[in-house]
Design an enzyme around this catalytic site. Structure first.
Site, PDB file in Angstrom:
ATOM      1  N   PRO A 354       0.850  -1.205   0.000  1.00 33.77           N
ATOM      2  CA  PRO A 354       0.000   0.000   0.000  1.00 33.77           C
ATOM      3  C   PRO A 354       0.875   1.240   0.000  1.00 33.77           C
ATOM      4  O   PRO A 354       1.683   1.435   0.898  1.00 33.77           O
ATOM      5  CB  PRO A 354      -0.805  -0.130   1.293  1.00 33.77           C
ATOM      6  CG  PRO A 354      -0.007  -1.051   2.160  1.00 33.77           C
ATOM      7  CD  PRO A 354       0.744  -1.973   1.254  1.00 33.77           C
ATOM      8  N   LEU A 355       0.741   2.068  -1.023  1.00 29.15           N
ATOM      9  CA  LEU A 355       1.615   3.227  -1.216  1.00 29.15           C
ATOM     10  C   LEU A 355       0.767   4.486  -1.232  1.00 29.15           C
ATOM     11  O   LEU A 355      -0.011   4.722  -2.156  1.00 29.15           O
ATOM     12  CB  LEU A 355       2.383   3.093  -2.536  1.00 29.15           C
ATOM     13  CG  LEU A 355       3.245   1.835  -2.667  1.00 29.15           C
ATOM     14  CD1 LEU A 355       3.640   1.612  -4.111  1.00 29.15           C
ATOM     15  CD2 LEU A 355       4.468   1.948  -1.787  1.00 29.15           C
ATOM     16  N   CYS A 439       3.131   2.982  10.498  1.00 26.04           N
ATOM     17  CA  CYS A 439       3.282   4.314   9.906  1.00 26.04           C
ATOM     18  C   CYS A 439       4.140   5.195  10.813  1.00 26.04           C
ATOM     19  O   CYS A 439       3.842   5.338  11.998  1.00 26.04           O
ATOM     20  CB  CYS A 439       1.929   4.954   9.677  1.00 26.04           C
ATOM     21  SG  CYS A 439       2.026   6.581   8.893  1.00 26.04           S
ATOM     22  N   GLY A 542      11.196  -4.349   2.445  1.00 29.05           N
ATOM     23  CA  GLY A 542      12.318  -3.436   2.531  1.00 29.05           C
ATOM     24  C   GLY A 542      13.386  -3.680   1.482  1.00 29.05           C
ATOM     25  O   GLY A 542      14.025  -4.724   1.459  1.00 29.05           O
ATOM     26  N   ASP A 543      13.570  -2.715   0.565  1.00 32.32           N
ATOM     27  CA  ASP A 543      14.706  -2.676  -0.364  1.00 32.32           C
ATOM     28  C   ASP A 543      14.723  -3.802  -1.390  1.00 32.32           C
ATOM     29  O   ASP A 543      15.789  -4.167  -1.882  1.00 32.32           O
ATOM     30  CB  ASP A 543      16.031  -2.683   0.405  1.00 32.32           C
ATOM     31  CG  ASP A 543      16.147  -1.530   1.386  1.00 32.32           C
ATOM     32  OD1 ASP A 543      15.444  -0.531   1.203  1.00 32.32           O
ATOM     33  OD2 ASP A 543      16.934  -1.637   2.341  1.00 32.32           O
TER      34      ASP A 543
END
Length: 701
Positions: A354-355, A439, A542-543
């Site tokens: 979710p962006l 968040c 992540g990454d």
């Protein structure tokens, strides 16, 4: 592969092997030219671009700003990317003036082409002057109307920027019989009115909260919140923009009223799930019959009364049943829900994170075309959903192509989260509901939501237990490693998260305090995964920026269900294709432009083909371009694949379009948007909401 030092000093050798050339590269450092090998550049987190593509040191005049984002008509004006802040009164006045303009044609008149079709006649607040509108309307855009294939006329009629391609001869009545929209989860007007008036009933949520002893607290908090809302009517609405890796950043007006300056939350909660150190919570009261301190006999005596109360509450719900509301467990805890959950197997599936802002419905459609298996809507705040805010409900929209879709919600307390879950379960078609507990932004954390919940495990327990007990859809959770850097705590909670009722948990390998200053800690993600119960699926985040990253994480920890992809999809959405085909795609500039054309087509279909829809599509396209310029084509690199923490030197592409796409100047992003959506309006300005830690400049995000 993502374990390593900071972005500035990434000196450790990665776990995967890289294809490398020994030809030294020339890198511009501090105005000088330095020859370094690709290995030296990688050690310093500088992208090893081939020597023949590097640019000479730029000559920058002191008096000229190279980051002007105005259009050709406004480039001679002083550069000012940041829009002037306007008061609410001024914005309202501008909106009213815009509606009085002849360019703001009445929607009914625009559809039919006949001024007499408007039921408000002279009292209509919009213009009915069709001839004046045609005289001032901008020229049509190139291409066909996105609604051309519908079984009926375009819903925007004369105001459509592609009106020249409309089919003639269709009666106005055909508009009512057009093909059903492929989008779902719209907000029903009757439900919205009930939410506005605070008349919406939540029998399942209230029954579950009462069983947990939280219903009395909820009513007291709501009363106090209502009083505070009356005093905060002038508080600007929050504006959240996409941050790297699917978190969120504050954008726009930062003068949002806060009760306190940013402070970390309290380390511990009170026993039994009550809430401490929160100004909105009432003083401690005597605990209910489900208090942990009560004896088993006292609890058993109270269960009968609780069941009667629950039955009475559930009977108010016309669609629900009493059996669905009564938990099977009677020992004061909610170990599991009586109904069998609809399980989702996330294993090996490509999950688009979710962006916020950039992860809108058109972008998710692009990723679906390129191979994404699971999509999730942008983070929506529970309090705004319960207030019936249309803009927040728009974040829950789903396209028919999203065959495995979830929504992400964020709330501070069990009452708001549980009621929101019940509301979504009733009104929306989703496959799972994700609760954001990671968040990092201050505006969310200061209200007790997001990463603040990581410091309150008892509240986390109440939120997950209550939410998972009232729906048969899977409840998933997204967390960070911890609140403070160096003080990870998810490993101590991972077993409990599964017992509380969550079906899956996504671990972002950074703490709240870290934000994105270091590479994700995948070793810690592996540690948590191995501690998780078998029934709980664990996803890493992540990454992830290449299929080699994906393969490394899956091979290093076979227990890991899958990897969530966030920034990698923002910068190169074809990463899903690369992973499925197990290759580095040396994508051409023309192929990248075609992907952007698809996005524009999806955007016009979603936001509309009139002037407002075109400019909304342009705005979100520019927000996306503020990420895509970071991509370095495979054919230009001495070492592949590119890593997320690499800083690109100044370079040019293999053609003019590739060079333009590599520009970090917002004015060049506007030029790309003009290639797809025509010239920008006079006075147009753009400033990206998000400013990356790796590309932070005062003038240009």
């Amino acid at each position: 592969m993502d374990d390593g030092p900071t972005a500035e000093l990434a000196g450790e050798e990665p776990k995967v092997s890289y294809e490398s050339h020994e030809t030294p590269s020339v890198v511009i450092v501090g105005g000088g030219v330095v020859q370094q090998t690709p290995e030296d550049l990688v050690a310093k987190a500088i992208a090893p671009v081939k020597r023949e593509f590097l640019l000479p040191p730029p000559i920058r005049p002191c008096s000229k700003d190279s980051n002007d984002v105005a259009s050709d008509a406004t480039k001679s004006a002083p550069s000012n990317l940041l829009k002037e802040k306007k008061s609410k009164r001024q914005l309202k006045r501008e909106r009213l003036q815009e509606k009085k303009s002849v360019l703001h044609l009445c929607p009914e008149v625009a559809r039919s082409g006949d001024p007499s079709t408007c039921r408000y006649n002279d009292k209509c607040r919009f213009s009915h002057d069709i001839e004046a509108f045609k005289d001032q309307k901008p020229a049509d855009l190139e291409g066909d109307c996105p609604f051309l294939n519908n079984e009926g006329p375009c819903p925007y009629g004369l105001t459509c920027r592609f009106s020249g391609t409309h089919k003639d001869g269709l009666p106005a009545e055909a508009f009512n019989g057009q093909k059903k929209s492929p989008e779902m989860n719209g907000l029903n007007k009757d439900v919205q009115k009930l939410l506005w008036k605070n008349n919406m009933k939540f029998p399942k949520a209230d029954a579950q909260l009462k069983l947990l002893g939280l219903l009395g607290h909820m009513k007291s908090v709501q009363a106090k919140l209502s009083e505070e809302e009356e005093g905060d009517r002038t508080t600007p609405n929050r504006s959240i923009a996409a941050d790297e890796n699917g978190g969120c950043e504050v954008a726009g007006d930062t003068n949002i009223k806060m009760d306190h300056s940013p402070q970390p939350p309290e380390e511990d909660d009170c026993a039994g799930g009550t809430f401490a150190s929160d100004e909105l919570r009432p003083p401690k009261k005597a605990k209910s019959s489900v208090d942990e301190n009560h004896s088993r006999n006292e609890l058993d005596n109270g269960i009968g009364k609780l069941k009667k109360d629950i039955e009475k509450s559930c009977s108010q719900n016309e669609t629900g049943s009493t059996a669905d509301c009564i938990p099977a467990e009677t020992d004061g805890s909610l170990k599991s829900h009586p109904r069998e959950k609809k399980l989702i197997d996330f294993r090996e599936k490509l999950y688009l994170a979710p962006l916020t802002t950039v992860g809108n419905l058109p972008f998710r459609r692009v990723c679906k075309v390129l191979g994404a298996d699971v999509t999730c809507g942008e983070m929506a705040m529970c309090t705004n959903l319960l207030q019936g805010q249309a803009s927040e409900w728009a974040l829950l929209r789903r396209h028919s192509s999203e065959d495995l879709f979830g929504v992400q919600i964020c709330g501070a307390y069990p009452d708001t989260v549980t009621r929101t879950v019940e509301l979504i379960d009733q009104e929306c078609t989703v496959d799972f509901i994700d609760i954001n507990m990671g968040c990092p932004i201050d505006i969310v954390v200061n209200k007790g939501a997001g990463s603040a919940l990581l410091m309150k495990p008892m509240r986390m327990k109440s939120v997950v237990q209550a939410a998972s007990a009232i729906v048969d859809r899977p409840i998933t959770v997204k967390v960070r490693t911890g609140y403070f850097e160096g003080r990870n705590r998810i490993d101590s909670l991972i077993e409990n998260i599964g017992q509380w009722g969550a079906s899956a948990v996504t671990i972002h390998g950074r703490s709240r305090q870290q934000r994105y200053s270091k590479l994700a800690d995948w070793e810690y993600i592996y540690q948590c995964t191995r501690k998780a119960p078998d029934a709980l699926q664990v996803l890493g985040n992540g990454d992830v920026f290449s299929y080699l990253d994906w393969n490394t994480h899956k091979s290093d920890c076979p227990e890991l269900s899958t990897c969530m992809i966030a920034r990698g999809a923002l910068i190169k959405p074809w990463i899903f294709t690369e992973i499925k085909e197990q290759r580095h795609w040396d994508i051409s500039s023309g192929e990248r432009l075609n992907i952007m054309k698809d996005y524009v087509r999806f955007g016009l279909d979603h936001w509309g083909s009139d002037a407002k829809g075109v400019e909304t599509t342009r705005h979100f396209l520019l927000e996306w371009l503020s990420y895509t310029f970071r991509y370095i084509p495979v054919g230009l690199l001495d070492v592949i694949p590119q890593r997320l923490n690499w800083r690109p030197p100044s370079y040019f592409g293999r053609d003019d379009l590739e060079t333009l796409m590599a520009s970090e100047s917002a004015s060049d992003w506007v030029r790309i948007s003009e290639m797809l959506l025509g010239k920008v309006p006079a006075g147009f300005t753009f400033a990206p909401k998000h400013k990356s830690n790796a590309y932070d400049r005062a003038e240009n995000g």
